[in-house]
Write a protein that holds these residues in place. Structure first.
Motif, PDB file in Angstrom:
ATOM      1  N   UNK A 161     -80.233 -92.564  61.264  1.00  0.00           N
ATOM      2  CA  UNK A 161     -79.711 -92.003  60.023  1.00  0.00           C
ATOM      3  C   UNK A 161     -78.205 -92.218  59.967  1.00  0.00           C
ATOM      4  N   UNK A 162     -77.684 -92.289  58.755  1.00  0.00           N
ATOM      5  CA  UNK A 162     -76.240 -92.346  58.557  1.00  0.00           C
ATOM      6  C   UNK A 162     -75.888 -91.589  57.279  1.00  0.00           C
ATOM      7  N   UNK A 163     -74.642 -91.151  57.214  1.00  0.00           N
ATOM      8  CA  UNK A 163     -74.205 -90.391  56.046  1.00  0.00           C
ATOM      9  C   UNK A 163     -72.765 -89.946  56.212  1.00  0.00           C
ATOM     10  N   UNK A 164     -72.390 -88.917  55.487  1.00  0.00           N
ATOM     11  CA  UNK A 164     -71.035 -88.372  55.559  1.00  0.00           C
ATOM     12  C   UNK A 164     -71.102 -86.856  55.655  1.00  0.00           C
ATOM     13  N   UNK A 165     -70.041 -86.285  56.194  1.00  0.00           N
ATOM     14  CA  UNK A 165     -69.904 -84.831  56.244  1.00  0.00           C
ATOM     15  C   UNK A 165     -68.508 -84.454  55.778  1.00  0.00           C
ATOM     16  N   UNK A 166     -68.346 -83.205  55.413  1.00  0.00           N
ATOM     17  CA  UNK A 166     -67.023 -82.691  55.058  1.00  0.00           C
ATOM     18  C   UNK A 166     -66.725 -81.481  55.932  1.00  0.00           C
ATOM     19  N   UNK A 167     -65.454 -81.374  56.351  1.00  0.00           N
ATOM     20  CA  UNK A 167     -65.009 -80.303  57.239  1.00  0.00           C
ATOM     21  C   UNK A 167     -63.883 -79.524  56.561  1.00  0.00           C
ATOM     22  N   UNK A 168     -63.731 -78.274  56.956  1.00  0.00           N
ATOM     23  CA  UNK A 168     -62.682 -77.425  56.397  1.00  0.00           C
ATOM     24  C   UNK A 168     -62.160 -76.479  57.472  1.00  0.00           C
ATOM     25  N   UNK A 169     -60.808 -76.428  57.593  1.00  0.00           N
ATOM     26  CA  UNK A 169     -60.187 -75.491  58.530  1.00  0.00           C
ATOM     27  C   UNK A 169     -60.223 -74.102  57.894  1.00  0.00           C
ATOM     28  N   UNK A 170     -60.819 -73.168  58.598  1.00  0.00           N
ATOM     29  CA  UNK A 170     -60.941 -71.800  58.084  1.00  0.00           C
ATOM     30  C   UNK A 170     -60.075 -70.809  58.846  1.00  0.00           C
ATOM     31  N   UNK A 171     -59.673 -71.160  60.052  1.00  0.00           N
ATOM     32  CA  UNK A 171     -58.827 -70.285  60.867  1.00  0.00           C
ATOM     33  C   UNK A 171     -57.700 -71.133  61.458  1.00  0.00           C
ATOM     34  N   UNK A 172     -56.544 -71.214  60.768  1.00  0.00           N
ATOM     35  CA  UNK A 172     -55.457 -72.083  61.236  1.00  0.00           C
ATOM     36  C   UNK A 172     -54.967 -71.734  62.636  1.00  0.00           C
ATOM     37  N   UNK A 240     -72.505 -77.937  66.736  1.00  0.00           N
ATOM     38  CA  UNK A 240     -71.605 -77.874  65.581  1.00  0.00           C
ATOM     39  C   UNK A 240     -71.538 -76.486  64.963  1.00  0.00           C
ATOM     40  N   UNK A 241     -72.566 -75.700  65.133  1.00  0.00           N
ATOM     41  CA  UNK A 241     -72.549 -74.355  64.586  1.00  0.00           C
ATOM     42  C   UNK A 241     -71.545 -73.431  65.250  1.00  0.00           C
ATOM     43  N   UNK A 242     -71.005 -73.847  66.400  1.00  0.00           N
ATOM     44  CA  UNK A 242     -70.025 -73.023  67.114  1.00  0.00           C
ATOM     45  C   UNK A 242     -68.582 -73.427  66.806  1.00  0.00           C
ATOM     46  N   UNK A 243     -68.387 -74.447  65.978  1.00  0.00           N
ATOM     47  CA  UNK A 243     -67.035 -74.945  65.724  1.00  0.00           C
ATOM     48  C   UNK A 243     -66.115 -73.886  65.135  1.00  0.00           C
ATOM     49  N   UNK A 244     -66.609 -73.117  64.195  1.00  0.00           N
ATOM     50  CA  UNK A 244     -65.740 -72.138  63.545  1.00  0.00           C
ATOM     51  C   UNK A 244     -65.242 -71.101  64.534  1.00  0.00           C
ATOM     52  N   UNK A 245     -66.114 -70.688  65.433  1.00  0.00           N
ATOM     53  CA  UNK A 245     -65.719 -69.692  66.428  1.00  0.00           C
ATOM     54  C   UNK A 245     -64.846 -70.299  67.519  1.00  0.00           C
ATOM     55  N   UNK A 246     -65.109 -71.543  67.868  1.00  0.00           N
ATOM     56  CA  UNK A 246     -64.345 -72.196  68.935  1.00  0.00           C
ATOM     57  C   UNK A 246     -63.049 -72.818  68.437  1.00  0.00           C
ATOM     58  N   UNK A 247     -63.123 -73.518  67.299  1.00  0.00           N
ATOM     59  CA  UNK A 247     -61.992 -74.353  66.876  1.00  0.00           C
ATOM     60  C   UNK A 247     -61.390 -73.967  65.526  1.00  0.00           C
ATOM     61  N   UNK A 248     -62.032 -73.074  64.789  1.00  0.00           N
ATOM     62  CA  UNK A 248     -61.457 -72.652  63.522  1.00  0.00           C
ATOM     63  C   UNK A 248     -61.742 -73.569  62.352  1.00  0.00           C
ATOM     64  N   UNK A 249     -62.725 -74.449  62.455  1.00  0.00           N
ATOM     65  CA  UNK A 249     -63.150 -75.242  61.289  1.00  0.00           C
ATOM     66  C   UNK A 249     -64.673 -75.328  61.291  1.00  0.00           C
ATOM     67  N   UNK A 250     -65.250 -75.692  60.159  1.00  0.00           N
ATOM     68  CA  UNK A 250     -66.709 -75.701  60.036  1.00  0.00           C
ATOM     69  C   UNK A 250     -67.174 -76.842  59.142  1.00  0.00           C
ATOM     70  N   UNK A 251     -68.467 -77.117  59.208  1.00  0.00           N
ATOM     71  CA  UNK A 251     -69.094 -78.108  58.335  1.00  0.00           C
ATOM     72  C   UNK A 251     -69.316 -77.467  56.962  1.00  0.00           C
ATOM     73  N   UNK A 252     -68.823 -78.121  55.925  1.00  0.00           N
ATOM     74  CA  UNK A 252     -69.011 -77.613  54.563  1.00  0.00           C
ATOM     75  C   UNK A 252     -70.205 -78.290  53.906  1.00  0.00           C
ATOM     76  N   UNK A 253     -70.272 -79.600  53.993  1.00  0.00           N
ATOM     77  CA  UNK A 253     -71.363 -80.326  53.345  1.00  0.00           C
ATOM     78  C   UNK A 253     -71.804 -81.526  54.160  1.00  0.00           C
ATOM     79  N   UNK A 254     -73.038 -81.966  53.884  1.00  0.00           N
ATOM     80  CA  UNK A 254     -73.614 -83.142  54.537  1.00  0.00           C
ATOM     81  C   UNK A 254     -74.244 -84.017  53.464  1.00  0.00           C
ATOM     82  N   UNK A 255     -73.904 -85.286  53.468  1.00  0.00           N
ATOM     83  CA  UNK A 255     -74.531 -86.241  52.563  1.00  0.00           C
ATOM     84  C   UNK A 255     -75.279 -87.291  53.359  1.00  0.00           C
ATOM     85  N   UNK A 256     -76.591 -87.419  53.112  1.00  0.00           N
ATOM     86  CA  UNK A 256     -77.418 -88.366  53.863  1.00  0.00           C
ATOM     87  C   UNK A 256     -77.557 -89.643  53.044  1.00  0.00           C
ATOM     88  N   UNK A 257     -77.052 -90.736  53.575  1.00  0.00           N
ATOM     89  CA  UNK A 257     -77.153 -92.012  52.883  1.00  0.00           C
ATOM     90  C   UNK A 257     -78.504 -92.680  53.120  1.00  0.00           C
TER      91      UNK A 257
END
Length: 391
Positions: A161-172, A240-257
């Motif tokens: 599979x291939x596609x794109x994702x979007x990320x967002x910093x939620x805890x600077x 990836x579900x732990x990113x917000x707690x570990x790194x302060x950013x999270x997955x916002x969206x996923x697009x499957x090509x």
């Protein structure tokens, strides 16, 4: 050190006149999440000339944090402060700026420090800015085949599979302290270290997410479930579900090509489809062969009871039609009762309930006996036999 907030919102009016020299955010290029501060010097027409200073600040520096950004101040010693609210700030740390205070005294003091420490100030302070907007178009792909248990086929299939994702910093604060490398003035999600970790953990969560949908959806239906996949990735507590707690950013969206079978799995699916077609064809042939066998068997039985070859064939065909609901007709489902002792000119009786095979055989045998002793003519026998057999 101290950070003094001077105002909130954008620079306008009096603050624009007072804050002629400010350090603010530079442009964020695609996938850039950290950008160094840039000194902007205003002229009398309030225009701005950018002077690339790499965000170096000193006592009395003016810092402007735009909307959808955060700022952090750091030196060789580490992170000193993180500013998460937009607005104008003044930096004070006890070190006199060469642009403020008594001027000459501060200049000589800093020159002395530079000679003492190899021509560099005691500590160079920097300010960089964090992009808090959604960063889109980060490509992902499964390098190795991914196992997917397809309930429809009842087996594990390999897909890519291939596609794109979007990320967002939620805890600077957490993002700067736990993810951005030390003393980095600029940083992008495309940098090798960041990209390798992000893609590795994302693919692991992606596999978990799509396999959790296998009970409901076939592989061809997965691209339409992008929102559900993104939710499941965010809730995966292993990668990836732990990113917000570990790194302060999270997955916002996923697009499957695309989601494609590997060559081996494609052959398995084609074989499955071919076998299914063969089974359907075999079932149809088997049913027709069974009907033919039943006809032959019944015809032979009737011939043995003396009804003749033609009668046996007719009887067998009629019974086979009665046994096969696809070829049976309403006329074949009711049989006219035969009056074996009444002449043909007697009024015909109403239809009787459908006779069993044994009853039909007994009735025809009685008709044959009447024919043999001369009670019935051949024409009468044939007519009554047809009534019994529903022909």
């Amino acid at each position: 050190m101290a950070i003094f907030k001077a105002f909130s919102g954008s620079i306008s009016g009096t603050f624009a006149d007072l804050w002629k020299d400010i350090i603010t955010s530079g442009p964020f290029h695609e996938h850039t999440v950290v950008s160094p501060g840039i000194l902007k010097q205003s002229n009398n027409e309030r225009g701005a000339n950018e002077n690339g200073s790499e965000g170096i600040i000193s006592n009395g520096s003016h810092i402007y944090v735009p909307e959808n950004t955060a700022a952090f101040i750091f030196s060789e010693s580490g992170i000193e402060n993180v500013i998460i609210e937009p607005g104008g700030y003044e930096y004070r740390n006890g070190e006199e700026s060469i642009l403020a205070g008594d001027g000459i005294g501060s200049l000589f003091k800093q020159i002395g420090d530079r000679f003492t420490f190899g021509g560099q100030p005691v500590e160079t302070k920097h300010v960089s800015f964090i992009n808090l907007r959604e960063i889109r178009g980060i490509k992902f792909g499964t390098r190795a085949p991914v196992a997917y248990h397809d309930r429809f086929y009842g087996t594990d299939l390999e897909i890519r599979s291939r596609g794109t994702m979007s990320l967002k910093v939620t805890d600077p604060v957490r993002f700067v302290r736990n993810f951005v490398p030390a003393n980095a003035t600029t940083y992008s999600f495309d940098q090798p270290g960041a990209r390798e970790q992000i893609l590795s953990e994302f693919v692991q969560s992606f596999i978990v997410a799509i396999n959790s949908l296998s009970d409901e959806y076939r592989i061809a239906q997965l691209p339409a479930q992008a929102n559900s996949i993104a939710d499941r990735i965010r809730n995966d507590q292993a990668s990836a579900g732990t990113w917000e707690q570990r790194f302060g950013f999270r997955v916002v969206g996923v697009g499957i090509e695309s989601i494609e079978f590997t060559e081996q799995s494609r052959l398995l699916v084609q074989q499955y489809a071919s076998n299914k077609m063969n089974v359907s064809a075999y079932e149809g042939i088997s049913q027709r062969a069974g009907n033919i066998a039943a006809q032959q068997h019944i015809a032979q039985g009737i011939e043995q009871h003396g009804l003749g070859e033609g009668g046996g064939m007719l009887f067998g065909m009629n019974l086979a039609q009665a046994m096969d609901p696809l070829t049976a007709t309403a006329g074949h489902q009711s049989i006219v009762a035969a009056d074996a002792v009444t002449p043909t000119n007697h009024p015909q009786q109403e239809s009787a309930p459908q006779m069993s095979v044994e009853q039909q055989i007994d009735a025809v045998k009685k008709l044959k006996e009447l024919l043999d002793i001369g009670v019935l003519t051949q024409q009468e026998f044939d007519a009554k036999k047809k009534d019994i057999l529903g022909l």
